[in-house]
Structures are given as structure tokens and as C-alpha cells.
Design a protein around this motif. Sequence first.
Motif, PDB file in Angstrom:
ATOM      1  N   PRO A   1      14.189 -58.398 -23.016  1.00  0.00           N
ATOM      2  CA  PRO A   1      15.244 -59.429 -22.973  1.00  0.00           C
ATOM      3  C   PRO A   1      14.623 -60.826 -23.045  1.00  0.00           C
ATOM      4  N   GLU A   2      15.264 -61.683 -23.810  1.00  0.00           N
ATOM      5  CA  GLU A   2      14.760 -63.033 -23.992  1.00  0.00           C
ATOM      6  C   GLU A   2      15.243 -63.935 -22.859  1.00  0.00           C
ATOM      7  N   THR A   3      14.340 -64.768 -22.378  1.00  0.00           N
ATOM      8  CA  THR A   3      14.700 -65.824 -21.425  1.00  0.00           C
ATOM      9  C   THR A   3      14.279 -67.155 -22.015  1.00  0.00           C
ATOM     10  N   LYS A   4      14.613 -68.236 -21.380  1.00  0.00           N
ATOM     11  CA  LYS A   4      14.300 -69.553 -21.897  1.00  0.00           C
ATOM     12  C   LYS A   4      12.796 -69.792 -21.980  1.00  0.00           C
ATOM     13  N   THR A   5      12.056 -69.088 -21.104  1.00  0.00           N
ATOM     14  CA  THR A   5      10.605 -69.288 -21.076  1.00  0.00           C
ATOM     15  C   THR A   5       9.838 -68.157 -21.758  1.00  0.00           C
TER      16      THR A   5
ATOM     17  N   SER B   1       6.290 -63.009 -21.493  1.00  0.00           N
ATOM     18  CA  SER B   1       5.435 -63.331 -22.639  1.00  0.00           C
ATOM     19  C   SER B   1       5.738 -64.750 -23.139  1.00  0.00           C
ATOM     20  N   LYS B   2       4.745 -65.375 -23.730  1.00  0.00           N
ATOM     21  CA  LYS B   2       4.942 -66.729 -24.256  1.00  0.00           C
ATOM     22  C   LYS B   2       5.731 -66.711 -25.558  1.00  0.00           C
ATOM     23  N   LEU B   3       6.516 -67.773 -25.766  1.00  0.00           N
ATOM     24  CA  LEU B   3       7.239 -67.969 -27.021  1.00  0.00           C
ATOM     25  C   LEU B   3       6.372 -68.775 -27.999  1.00  0.00           C
ATOM     26  N   PRO B   4       6.513 -68.470 -29.260  1.00  0.00           N
ATOM     27  CA  PRO B   4       5.723 -69.242 -30.258  1.00  0.00           C
ATOM     28  C   PRO B   4       6.320 -70.641 -30.478  1.00  0.00           C
TER      29      PRO B   4
ATOM     30  N   ASN C   1       6.323 -72.207 -20.420  1.00  0.00           N
ATOM     31  CA  ASN C   1       6.309 -71.173 -21.453  1.00  0.00           C
ATOM     32  C   ASN C   1       5.445 -69.983 -20.976  1.00  0.00           C
ATOM     33  N   GLY C   2       6.087 -68.820 -20.961  1.00  0.00           N
ATOM     34  CA  GLY C   2       5.370 -67.600 -20.539  1.00  0.00           C
ATOM     35  C   GLY C   2       5.056 -67.542 -19.059  1.00  0.00           C
ATOM     36  N   LYS C   3       5.711 -68.348 -18.244  1.00  0.00           N
ATOM     37  CA  LYS C   3       5.429 -68.344 -16.799  1.00  0.00           C
ATOM     38  C   LYS C   3       6.050 -67.111 -16.142  1.00  0.00           C
ATOM     39  N   ASP C   4       5.237 -66.366 -15.416  1.00  0.00           N
ATOM     40  CA  ASP C   4       5.732 -65.168 -14.726  1.00  0.00           C
ATOM     41  C   ASP C   4       6.656 -65.549 -13.573  1.00  0.00           C
TER      42      ASP C   4
END
Length: 405
Positions: free
Chosen positions: A70-74, A268-271, A278-281
Motif C-alpha cells: 500500500p502506498e503512503t505519502k512517504t 520503502s523510499k519513493l523515487p 521519504n522512506g521513513k519507517d
Amino acid sequence: MKTKIILLCCLFALQIVQGQDLESLLKIGVENSPSLQKFELKYLGVSEKKNEANSLPNTEFGFGYFVSEPETKTGPQRLKVSVKQMIPWFGSISSREAYSQSLAEVSYEDIQIAKRKLIASISEQYYTLLAIKAKQKVVKENKALLVIYEKLALKAIEVSKASAVDVLRLQMRQNELQQLALVLDQNFRAQQAALNLLLNRAKETPIQIPEVMELPKEEVLLTNKKLGVHPELLKYDKLYQSVIKSELVNQKENKPMIGFGLDYIAISKLPVANLNDNGKDVFMPMVSLSIPIFNKKYHSKTLQNELKQHEIISEKQERLNALKTLLETAKTNRVVARIRYETQVKNSEQAKSAEKLLLQNYETGTVNFKEVLEIQELQLQFQTNQIEAVKSFFVQTTIINYLSK
């Protein structure tokens, strides 16, 4: 525990008639008995449950992997790891420990009961051997006496004061006493084997037994005051307390449980450039509450505990009455044993006087060896009854000691 064992052995050792033999046998029995070892191991096992009670519920770990991320903002979520620990209500663990300890105390009383029963069994078996040994001595003395009678009869035949029939009667009586001696020897071997098995050792092990049985001259005054602290009754008291502790555990279990946990989600980080976090757990502390809404079972457990308490009270009273009856019966039987003993002593003395009168006729006239044999049989019967009375006295004293010491 060792001190109590020695004290019990001393309390059950009665008068000099037992000497050191019975005390040593009691010590061996208490140290070697597999029955006692069984109860002691059971006690250790129950005591260990206290450590079992002092523990928290299992810690829960969870792991999840996102097949479709699932996609999140980060960034997309890749996996999730969670850990949770439930904590019982305040005082739950201590109440469980107290309940486990109460069960251990009940098991401890089982050890004390088993010790008393073992000591009583060894003592009774010892008195049985003592009685057989005393009878063997009496039979041996009577056999020697018949040999003297036989010599007198043979001399009497020479001067025509007796007949050959008298000699035959004496010889038949000797045969009967020889038979009795052999039977007593077999009984002694069997009872010695039984006692050795109680001591958990080889059944052929010889046991030194005195040949004399005598009653103590002084009578010990007995009361029922110590009956109330008998282990069989103390066990009911401790069972009652264990039910109370069980109810405390039940009440604590009827309270909510608090849970603390932590969820970790890997992102995971977004490109994308210049994206904050970005990609913060994700770390998410959690608190949960388990409430026993459907608590009918706890109310049922409370009712069961109340009924169990009433049951224990009734059982204790029933057992107390039974022990009182047993104690009064033993006290009465001990008095009866002394009366029988004194009567048999008088009869034995009178039989000896009659025997002397009959033998005095040997110098003045014809000896009636038939009457001599009848008196001799009576004398043997009185001596045997005397031994049985002494045995009964000590067996009843053993029962009294089991109940009141």
C-alpha cells in the motif's frame, strides 16, 4: 524436617520393652520408605508451582509482509513487525503465588500423615514379632517341663505309680508343642519378612527381638487435647485456606488485563527528490485492554468455592468424630488389655500352685499325670493369653500415639 522425624520416633517409643530396637527400626523405616519419598517428591513438585505462578502471559510477536504494497505519502509499506505483552491486574501474580503455597502446605500435611501411619504400622508389626518371640520362649519352657515329667513318669512306672499310657500322653503332648514351635517359627519368619518390607530392605534381614513382654507399671494419663492438631485435621484447615486463596485468584482473574505493545512498519523510499520523511519507517506504541465481559464462569467459580468450603467443614467434622471414636476405643481396649493381663497372671500363678500340689503326690502316692497335663495345658493357655494381652496393650498404645502425639 529431620528434627521432627526424630521427635516422632521418640514419642512412639514406649517403655524399656521396646529397647533401642524399635527406635532404630522406626528411623530406618522413615529414612527408607518409598511411600514417604513419594509424598516428599509430591510436596517438592507442588512447591515448585509457586515459581510457575510467578510468571507473565506469553509475549506475542507478529510479522506481516505486504504482498501488495500500500502506498503512503512517504512511500510504500513493505512489512510489519509487532510485539505485545499482556499484564495481569494488580496483585494477580501474588495471589497465584499464595494459592500455590497453600497447596504446598496441604501436601506437607500428607507427609506428616504418611509418617504417622508408617510409624504405627512398623510398631504394630514389631509387637506382633515380640509376641511370637515371647510365645516361642514359653513353648520352649513347656517342652523342657514335659521332658522332666516324662522322666518322672518313667521312674513312676518302675515303682508302679504310673502306667505306660501316661508316658504316651506326655510324648503326644510333646509332639503338639513341637508342632506349635514349628508353626511359631514359620509365623515369625513371615512377620519378619513383612516388617523388613515395611523398612524397604531385604526380607531375610534378621531382626533382634527380646523374648519378654511386660506391661509398664505406671499408666499414662491421656486426654483429647492434642487431637485437634492432628495432621489429618490440619489438612482440612489448610484445604479450607487453599479454597480461600483460590477465590482470591478467581477475583483477580475477573479483572481486566492491560497490554503494552509496539508496531514497526518498514517503508520503502519513493523515487521523488526533496520529499520530507521519504522512506521513513513507522514506530507505533500501543496499549490494549482485555475486559472479561462474559464473566459467567467467574461467578460459577465463586459459587463452587463456597460449596467446597462447606464440604471441607463437614468432612473435617466427620473425620474428627471418627478419630475421637477411634481414640476412645483404643483407650478402652488398652484398659481391657491390662485387666486381661492381670487376670491371666493370677490364673498362671494358681496353675503353678496346682502343678506343685500334683507333683508332691509323687513322693506320697500315685501321680495322676493326666491331671498334670491338663494343668500344663491350662498354664500354657494362660501364658499365651498373657502375651496376647500385652501385645494388645501396646498395639492400642500405638493407635493412641498416632492420634494424640
